[in-house]
Design a protein around this motif. Structure first.
Motif, PDB file in Angstrom:
ATOM      1  N   GLU A 477       0.902  -1.243  -0.018  1.00 13.81           N
ATOM      2  CA  GLU A 477      -0.062   0.131   0.308  1.00 13.81           C
ATOM      3  C   GLU A 477       0.934   1.181  -0.271  1.00 13.81           C
ATOM      4  N   SER A 484      -5.998   8.064   2.597  1.00 12.72           N
ATOM      5  CA  SER A 484      -7.126   7.865   1.830  1.00 12.72           C
ATOM      6  C   SER A 484      -7.781   7.038   2.425  1.00 12.72           C
ATOM      7  N   ARG A 485      -7.121   5.414   2.769  1.00 11.38           N
ATOM      8  CA  ARG A 485      -8.237   4.575   3.436  1.00 11.38           C
ATOM      9  C   ARG A 485      -8.477   5.105   4.462  1.00 11.38           C
ATOM     10  N   THR A 488     -11.298   7.614   4.403  1.00 14.65           N
ATOM     11  CA  THR A 488     -12.505   6.937   4.248  1.00 14.65           C
ATOM     12  C   THR A 488     -13.330   6.870   5.309  1.00 14.65           C
ATOM     13  N   GLU A 489     -12.211   5.241   6.206  1.00 14.42           N
ATOM     14  CA  GLU A 489     -12.497   4.757   8.186  1.00 14.42           C
ATOM     15  C   GLU A 489     -13.148   6.173   8.544  1.00 14.42           C
TER      16      GLU A 489
END
Length: 530
Positions: A477, A484-485, A488-489
């Protein structure tokens, strides 16, 4: 009748949802389900109304396809598109008409040409859907898309001319050509006028809900006005769609997001509805040929279906290669297609609801009051061509594409082009930020926003260039992807808190909607993939 149509729409949407969920091609399954529904005893099923298809279903589907098309790509391949969308329907009308005239007993040539015009236009919706899913090269998709936009206009105009001759309204070849030219030019003018007017109104409004509402009405209004002026409503709708699709980049972001969501939802409903409606028509068609020799009917159907499929091959291959040989170097750049891609285009000739709607639009009698010759047989043969091409070509097209290896690498090229353009856009934004920062004092609190904006611009550039390299499955990753992950979380966590606050009675639904709207836009901005 209205209740039956509503039931068909609900069942069609349910079947289409299952097909999409399991990755299945929905047109043939919807037709099969429609056949089963049509034979249920005592169940009221509606007979296909040509006006329903040609006014309420065809315009929005064509308009949506036109808006998603690329004017530059169509212009670059105009010769191939013209051959498929104009030349092929006319040739199909003549060839299939003569085959039907020689095969079907008591079918005069004028009525046979009506049948040829009816089955002339392929329905490229399902072919394009398959092509997108399997990654067909963009030139092939452009040809299929351009064909689907214009072939209905050619075939329906040819249908009107052939029908006028068949029912006793004398029409010479010159009159037919003049009718065709007037319909095409008139439709083009009407479409441009609507496109210019609607584009100006939508930009002037700056009201996303109203702009989308106006956009929904454009295909219906354009088609209606063009047809009232005895022009081609199909060409009018396509022209308006292409023009407004090019101008949509000047609309606000909220309007574009809303337009796309509404358009795709309408497309799913209409496409599912029409394919199920095709299957439901079988009992009406069978009733019309009761008492006929089924051996003769089978021979007739096989001959017409074979001619419809074969003539596309006989036309597409020469049209793909002969212009480059005859006019070598004089027609401008037009890359030579591969034999495999030409075969795929030739095999993507499935017929659809437009053919069946035109067939049902054939009048019961001629001008003299006599029954229209072999009308029931024409309806049955049209149904056989529609279902036969969906069964033979629609089910095998994915296998043909995979077997021949006709795939494109445009996704990698798109990523490179996007990264380069994003780099230029980021540099321009950074230059503007420097200008803004130069006008701020050192202790101005707005400088913090400049710093945050600079980080955001750098993140945009990093994402674009990271996506050009190896995927996360090989390098893990990336830092930007991880950010970004996590972002979003956190957005999902905030969304849960707002919902819990509403459920506890500490905020009302209006406050919740405001919060969710902001969180939704923030999450959408985080999805920057190409």
């Amino acid at each position: 009748m209205s209740a039956s149509l509503l039931v068909i729409a609900v069942v069609a949407l349910a079947v289409a949802a299952l097909c999409r969920r399991h990755g299945l091609s929905s047109p043939l399954i919807l037709v099969t389900v429609g056949l089963a529904i049509g034979w249920i005893p005592g169940l009221p099923t509606p007979e296909l109304n040509p006006e329903l298809v040609l006014f309420l279903i065809l315009p929005p589907l064509l308009y949506s396809a036109a808006q998603e098309s690329s004017y530059q790509a169509i212009r670059a391949r105009w010769r191939g598109i013209a051959a498929l969308a104009v030349g092929l329907p006319l040739v199909t009308t003549v060839v299939v008409g003569f085959v039907a005239h020689l095969t079907v007993p008591n079918l005069p040539l004028s009525a046979a040409l009506v049948l040829g015009a009816v089955v002339a236009p392929p329905d490229a919706v399902s072919a394009q859907a398959i092509g997108r899913r399997l990654g067909l090269p963009r030139p092939v998709m452009t040809l299929l898309g351009g064909e689907s936009l214009l072939n209905d206009a050619t075939a329906l105009t040819a249908f009107r001319i052939a029908l006028a001759a068949a029912i006793g309204l004398t029409a010479s070849l010159s009159e037919g050509l003049l009718t065709f030219a007037v319909a095409a030019v008139g439709g083009l003018v009407v479409g441009l006028l609507f496109g210019v007017a609607v584009s100006w109104v939508r930009i002037w409004l700056t009201d996303p809900p109203m702009e989308t509402a106006i956009g929904i009405m454009v295909p219906f209004a354009t088609y209606f006005v063009a047809e009232q002026l005895h022009c081609s409503g199909v060409i009018g709708v396509v022209t308006a769609g292409l023009f407004l699709g090019q101008r949509s980049v000047r609309l606000g972001y909220a309007t574009r997001l809303q337009d796309e969501a509404v358009r795709k939802s309408i497309d799913v409903i209409l496409e599912s509805f029409v394919f199920l409606l095709i299957g439901v028509q079988m009992p009406f068609i069978i009733e019309g040929v009761e008492g006929e020799s089924w051996v003769q009917v089978a021979i007739d159907a096989a001959a017409v279906l074979t001619a419809t499929i074969v003539i596309r091959f006989l036309w597409v291959y020469p049209a793909a290669y002969l212009p480059g040989v005859i006019f070598r170097g004089r027609l401008g750049p037009d890359p030579r297609p591969t034999p495999a891609s030409v075969f795929v285009v030739s095999w993507a000739g499935m017929r659809g609801v437009v053919s069946l709607a035109a067939a049902f639009g054939i009048p019961l009698t001629t001008q003299s009051g006599e029954p229209f010759p072999a009308r029931a047989e024409i309806l049955l043969l049209t149904f056989v061509v529609v279902v036969g091409t969906l069964l033979i070509q629609g089910t095998t097209l994915p296998w043909v594409i995979r077997k021949l290896g006709v795939t494109g690498d445009e996704r990698a090229q798109d990523r490179l082009a996007y990264a380069a353009a994003q780099d230029r856009a980021s540099r321009e934004a950074e230059h503007r930020l420097e200008e803004i920062a130069a006008g701020l004092a050192d202790d101005d609190p707005r400088r913090m926003q400049v710093v945050l904006m600079r980080k955001w611009i750098t993140s945009q550039r990093d994402v674009a260039w990271e996506e050009l390299g190896r995927g996360p499955e090989t390098i893990g990753e990336s830092p930007t992807a991880a950010g970004s992950r996590i972002r979003t979380e956190l957005l999902h966590l905030q969304r849960k808190v707002f919902i819990a606050e509403r459920d506890a009675g500490r905020i009302d639904d209006e406050v919740l909607r405001i919060a969710l709207r902001r969180l939704d836009f923030a999450e959408g901005q985080g999805d920057r993939g190409v």
